[in-house]
Design a protein around this motif. Structure first.
Motif, short mmCIF file in Angstrom:
data_model
loop_
_atom_site.label_atom_id
_atom_site.label_comp_id
_atom_site.label_asym_id
_atom_site.label_seq_id
_atom_site.Cartn_x
_atom_site.Cartn_y
_atom_site.Cartn_z
N PHE A 1 -1.22 -1.83 7.56
CA PHE A 1 -0.61 -0.72 8.25
C PHE A 1 0.52 -0.60 8.97
CE2 PHE A 1 -5.31 1.44 8.10
CZ PHE A 1 -5.19 1.48 6.77
N LYS A 2 0.31 -2.13 9.70
CA LYS A 2 1.43 -2.34 10.80
C LYS A 2 2.82 -2.40 9.88
CE LYS A 2 -0.56 -4.84 14.63
NZ LYS A 2 -1.19 -5.96 14.95
N VAL A 3 2.80 -2.71 8.54
CA VAL A 3 4.10 -2.74 7.81
C VAL A 3 4.29 -1.51 7.29
CG1 VAL A 3 5.30 -3.82 5.99
CG2 VAL A 3 3.90 -5.48 7.84
N LEU A 4 3.49 -1.10 6.59
CA LEU A 4 3.69 0.24 5.61
C LEU A 4 3.22 1.45 6.64
CD1 LEU A 4 2.07 -1.13 2.28
CD2 LEU A 4 4.42 -1.28 3.19
N GLY A 5 2.76 1.44 7.68
CA GLY A 5 2.50 2.67 8.19
C GLY A 5 1.16 3.14 7.85
N HIS A 6 0.75 4.07 8.43
CA HIS A 6 -0.80 4.64 8.48
C HIS A 6 -0.81 5.51 7.28
CE1 HIS A 6 -4.61 6.12 10.27
NE2 HIS A 6 -4.59 4.99 10.88
N PRO A 7 -1.97 5.19 6.52
CA PRO A 7 -2.16 6.07 5.27
C PRO A 7 -2.46 7.42 5.52
CG PRO A 7 -4.10 4.52 5.55
CD PRO A 7 -3.12 4.21 6.65
N THR A 8 -2.23 8.34 5.01
CA THR A 8 -2.74 9.64 5.03
C THR A 8 -3.27 10.36 3.75
OG1 THR A 8 -0.33 10.66 4.35
CG2 THR A 8 -0.76 10.20 6.79
N VAL A 9 -4.25 11.43 4.08
CA VAL A 9 -4.91 12.17 3.00
C VAL A 9 -3.92 12.93 2.15
CG1 VAL A 9 -6.85 13.82 2.51
CG2 VAL A 9 -7.13 12.07 4.35
N GLU A 10 -2.61 13.19 2.84
CA GLU A 10 -1.84 13.90 2.13
C GLU A 10 -0.97 13.08 1.03
OE1 GLU A 10 -1.68 13.97 6.04
OE2 GLU A 10 -3.15 15.83 5.47
N LYS A 11 -0.84 11.60 1.43
CA LYS A 11 -0.04 10.77 0.57
C LYS A 11 -1.12 10.17 -0.51
CE LYS A 11 3.53 9.51 3.69
NZ LYS A 11 3.52 8.18 4.62
N TRP A 12 -2.51 10.18 -0.02
CA TRP A 12 -3.32 9.37 -0.77
C TRP A 12 -4.74 10.24 -0.59
CZ3 TRP A 12 -5.35 3.78 0.81
CH2 TRP A 12 -6.36 3.46 -0.07
N PRO A 13 -4.59 11.21 -1.63
CA PRO A 13 -5.91 12.30 -1.35
C PRO A 13 -7.26 11.71 -1.68
CG PRO A 13 -3.96 12.97 -3.11
CD PRO A 13 -3.73 11.65 -2.66
N THR A 14 -7.49 10.66 -2.50
CA THR A 14 -8.87 10.10 -2.55
C THR A 14 -9.23 9.22 -1.58
OG1 THR A 14 -7.72 8.30 -3.89
CG2 THR A 14 -8.75 10.27 -5.32
N LEU A 15 -8.05 8.86 -0.58
CA LEU A 15 -8.68 8.13 0.49
C LEU A 15 -9.83 8.55 1.35
CD1 LEU A 15 -7.69 5.71 2.77
CD2 LEU A 15 -6.30 7.61 3.71
N ALA A 16 -9.81 10.00 1.43
CA ALA A 16 -10.76 10.62 2.16
C ALA A 16 -12.50 10.28 1.39
CB ALA A 16 -10.76 12.20 1.90
N ASN A 17 -12.39 10.03 0.25
CA ASN A 17 -13.57 9.76 -0.65
C ASN A 17 -14.17 8.08 -0.26
OD1 ASN A 17 -13.60 12.34 -1.12
ND2 ASN A 17 -12.36 11.49 -2.96
N LEU A 18 -13.34 7.38 0.31
CA LEU A 18 -13.42 5.98 0.17
C LEU A 18 -14.49 5.70 1.45
CD1 LEU A 18 -9.97 4.27 -0.26
CD2 LEU A 18 -12.14 4.68 -1.90
#
Lengths: 470, 372
Positions: free
Chosen positions: A257-274
């Motif tokens: 995350f420090k390098v690529l930034g925080h992931p967001t549900v907008e950019k990664w919708p299935t993130l919310a299901n992990l």
């Protein structure tokens, strides 16, 4: 193959077709030897004296037969045939200790050693042509695997071999299929296999506990390797939290995350299901990361094709991550210098080719892993051709037992994982057993043997390592 | 691997009918010769080092004097089918996914292309095939669990692992017809244009086709035809029953899309040939098995032949006891007497329920009734 058991120095017949040069590596599931085919070998025609790496698999654990690692490796490699994938030449059995020996075409180098040589000895980056050729061939092999529904699940520099001088000089061979599997129509969720991929190369969806994952996990690892080829340093060097059945790895995610930034549900919708994102026990959702910028780390202009390709490999959402097939079509590979067959030596260039070190060979070990090499072997008798069992209607042993031999104690080389690496540790990696070579250097997941038992993790707090569970 | 075209299965393990006959005859012949020479056929797998040894001739054995008769090729065939069906029962009792059963049976078939049942008892080999199949299909079950679930010594499973893997020449990825059936059903969904209730009817078509494949697995068809051919044969047969679509028209559409040169008529013949094998399939009756199993037992253990005559008189009483005798260890010398239990959940629970899944007893007919 003789009659009965004549003493303790009996060996299986096949063994006598190889001239053992010595041990070149070892890991928890076995040892790797360097050998040459003798002219007597049934497959020696046209390849007399070819160097062969022989990977010896021990039995999995007490009382469960051939290890699943060996089974996976054999069954996949029997079906595979590609220039950029390691070639399994033969499978042999030693009945004395129920171990399997896998014979591979030998590769003199691997990316771990290539990178280390540049970092520690030359203090020079790997030239652009080599980086591009290595990456292209890696993707080419991976595309073949993925189009056959095989996920490798353990890509890292030490598992990517490079052929030494000879007809295939500078050609990449993807190796170590001990964690690989077919992901078409799995009978059980892939996550049932436990943790996969050495932590520094592990994709974020795995770190967040995805039950189902795809070949995209391999592409994440390729992205990490690409960056490492460019900078000579592992991109995300997280510290593995061990002794936890939870796949969640805070430190590794933190590094990413420090390098690529925080992931967001907008950019990664299935993130919310992990699972690990969902329960958010470590409050990762709320943490704010400054996006330090990948480009500054890899020293690439943000608009360069190389950077574009790298960032597509390191896409958070596995469904948006570039595939091997797409990557091969990327603009980066159409620009000069074009990738070539011999990745180590550019075909026309004034540059002097880099001389990479050859693997050290420990000549004091015999095929069983015992330390005194017996120079004389009993003469061979009738030898069954090939792999087919040849039943003989005679009362005799079909396989010669090798007598009793001490087994390698589990974790015999644990010292190599410690903070003070042992100089002169023998190692290499044709079948890709993680190991450490030479002194110095940072602690690195390649050097760490995968250890099934949890105790190992306790001895080395803070070191990343890969666990295998079955 | 998804690519059957480049697989070892296609390259090395699809045969012509005469290849199969030759291989079986050769193994049978070899074993018969061993019997004549040594008075027994059993190959021993050393429990310590896994090596295989041929029998030591009995000290009093005179070459050619054996009164024990070898199994005929037909009897071997009978035994193989019987134990292939047992593989299905074991896998069902453990509630393993369908693919496990198919893989195990294909391993079993390939194994006995190289060995006679007189050399390696199929009862043991079938268990190792199931065990290996579970490993390969990433559905790992420990040998101990498997052994416990069916009340067999798990060491036997392990002892045979290397010989099985080697006999398969380490070609472990096999293709079953179940997946192609799924694919064709999906494809038919489009072909039928999903009319009224077509979905439900395709589901029935699918189920019946799967159970045809289960039967097909017990024939020689998996050694003769590709999984795709087997799948279409099963679907064709299933469609005869359910009449969901015009099958020849469907085949025509498949072939034209694949730009295949194979005329539909020729393929229909292949389908018919496969389904003929299934129609011809006869699951051995217990009576058939009794005779063959007794012969096998004598081949493996000639001393049992002499005892057999004495025992025969008493066997009626004894067999009743055998039925309730769950402890197998007591009968180590009597190889063919065994009761394998599978508990409800498929793994060993030690429960004494009546769901005996695999059972074969060469002697006691009483115990067999209603169980097999």
């Amino acid at each position: 193959m003789g009659d009965g058991r004549a003493g303790g120095s009996n060996r299986p017949a096949w063994l006598q077709h190889y001239e053992l040069l010595g041990k070149i590596g070892e890991g928890t599931y076995g040892l790797v030897f360097l050998a040459r085919l003798k002219p007597t070998h049934p497959q020696a025609a046209g390849r007399r004296g070819s160097p062969i790496a022989i990977k010896k698999f021990k039995q999995s654990k007490e009382g469960d037969g051939v290890s699943p690692t060996a089974i996976r490796e054999i069954m996949l490699l029997r079906e595979i045939n590609h220039e950029n994938v390691v070639k399994l030449v033969n499978v042999h059995i030693n009945h004395a200790d129920m171990s399997l020996y896998l014979a591979f075409d030998y590769a003199e180098h691997d990316l771990y050693e290539v990178i280390r040589h540049h970092r520690e000895k030359l203090n020079l980056p790997i030239n652009q042509y080599s980086v591009k050729s290595l990456l292209w061939q890696l993707l080419n092999g991976l595309n073949y695997l993925h189009s056959n529904w095989i996920i490798h699940r353990d890509l890292k520099p030490s598992n990517i071999l490079v052929m030494g001088e000879g007809e295939e000089h500078g050609i990449i061979k993807i190796a170590d299929f001990g964690l690989a599997r077919i992901y078409q129509a799995p009978l059980k969720p892939l996550s049932d296999n436990g943790v996969v991929v050495t932590i520094w190369y592990r994709a974020p969806e795995l770190l967040l506990g995805a039950k189902h994952y795809t070949s995209a996990v391999d592409m994440w690892a390729v992205g990490c390797i690409f960056a490492e080829l460019l900078t000579l340093k592992p991109l995300f060097q997280g510290v593995e939290a061990k002794a936890t059945p939870n796949p969640f790895q805070l430190d590794q995610l933190d590094k990413i995350f420090k390098v690529l930034g925080h992931p967001t549900v907008e950019k990664w919708p299935t993130l919310a299901n992990l699972p690990c994102w969902l329960n958010d026990q470590q409050h990762i959702q709320g943490h704010k990361y400054e996006n330090t910028g990948l480009h500054t780390i890899v020293h690439l202009p943000q608009k360069s094709p190389a950077f574009d390709l790298l960032s597509k490999m390191l896409e958070y959402d596995p469904r948006k991550r570039i595939t091997a097939a797409q990557a091969l079509e990327h603009e980066y590979f159409r620009l000069e210098p074009l990738p070539g067959r011999n990745a180590l030596v550019p075909s026309q260039s004034g540059e002097k080719a880099v001389q990479y070190p050859i693997r050290p060979v420990d000549g004091s070990t015999d095929f069983e892993g015992t330390t005194s090499l017996q120079p004389t072997q009993p003469p061979s008798g009738n030898v069954p051709p090939g792999n087919q069992p040849v039943p003989r209607p005679h009362p005799r042993q079909m396989q010669q037992p090798m007598g009793s031999m001490p087994r390698m104690p589990a974790g015999a080389n644990m010292g190599a994982f410690g903070p003070v690496p042992q100089p002169g540790m023998v190692g290499m990696n044709p079948g890709n057993i993680p190991m450490q070579r030479g002194a110095g250097g940072q602690s690195h997941p390649h050097q760490l043997r995968r250890k099934a038992d949890q105790g190992m993790g306790m001895q080395n707090p803070g070191y990343p390592q890969q666990k295998r569970r079955f | 691997m998804s690519d059957f075209q480049t697989s070892t299965h296609r390259e090395r393990w699809i045969f012509q009918p005469h290849d199969l006959m030759d291989k079986w005859a050769a193994a049978n012949q070899r074993s018969a010769e061993t019997l004549a020479q040594y008075g027994t056929t059993r190959l021993k797998v050393d429990p310590v080092d896994g090596s295989i040894s041929y029998p030591e001739p009995a000290p009093d054995h005179v070459v050619g004097s054996s009164s024990v008769k070898p199994l005929s090729c037909e009897e071997e065939q009978l035994m193989r089918v019987f134990y292939e069906q047992k593989i299905q029962e074991v896998c069902a009792a453990f509630k393993f996914p369908h693919k496990i059963q198919a893989t195990a049976i294909i391993y079993f078939k390939r194994f006995y292309l190289q060995w006679s049942v007189m050399e390696h008892h199929p009862k043991h080999i079938m268990l190792t095939c199931v065990y290996s199949s579970c490993k390969v299909e990433e559905n790992h079950v420990s040998a101990e669990e498997l052994g416990k679930g069916i009340q067999q010594d798990h060491q036997i499973i392990l002892n045979n692992e290397m010989i099985v893997l080697k006999s398969l020449d380490f070609d472990l990825i096999v293709y079953a017809p179940y997946r192609p059936i799924e694919g064709f059903i999906d494809d038919m969904d489009g072909f039928c244009k999903a009319g009224n209730g077509a979905h439900q009817r395709l589901k029935e078509l699918h189920q019946t086709a799967n159970s045809h494949v289960d039967k097909m697995m017990l024939t020689d068809a998996p050694l003769l035809y590709s999984p795709g051919q087997l799948a279409l044969a099963a679907l064709s047969k299933s469609n005869d029953m359910h009449q969901v679509l015009n099958f020849e028209r469907y085949l025509g559409s498949v072939f034209s899309r694949q730009k295949s040169n194979c005329p539909v008529e020729q393929f229909v013949q292949t389908i018919n040939a496969i389904n003929y094998l299934v129609d011809q399939l006869q699951i051995p009756t217990l009576k058939d098995m009794r005779h063959a199993d007794r012969k096998l037992k004598h081949c493996l253990d000639p001393s049992s032949h002499d005892e057999h005559k004495k025992k025969e008189k008493k066997s009626k009483h004894k067999s009743k006891r055998a039925a309730s005798d769950a402890q197998l260890g007591a009968n180590d010398d009597d190889l063919s007497r065994c009761i394998w239990r599978g508990s409800e959940n498929g793994v060993a629970g030690g429960s004494n329920d009546e769901s005996i899944v695999v059972y074969f007893d060469g002697q006691s007919s009483t115990a067999m009734t209603g169980l097999v």
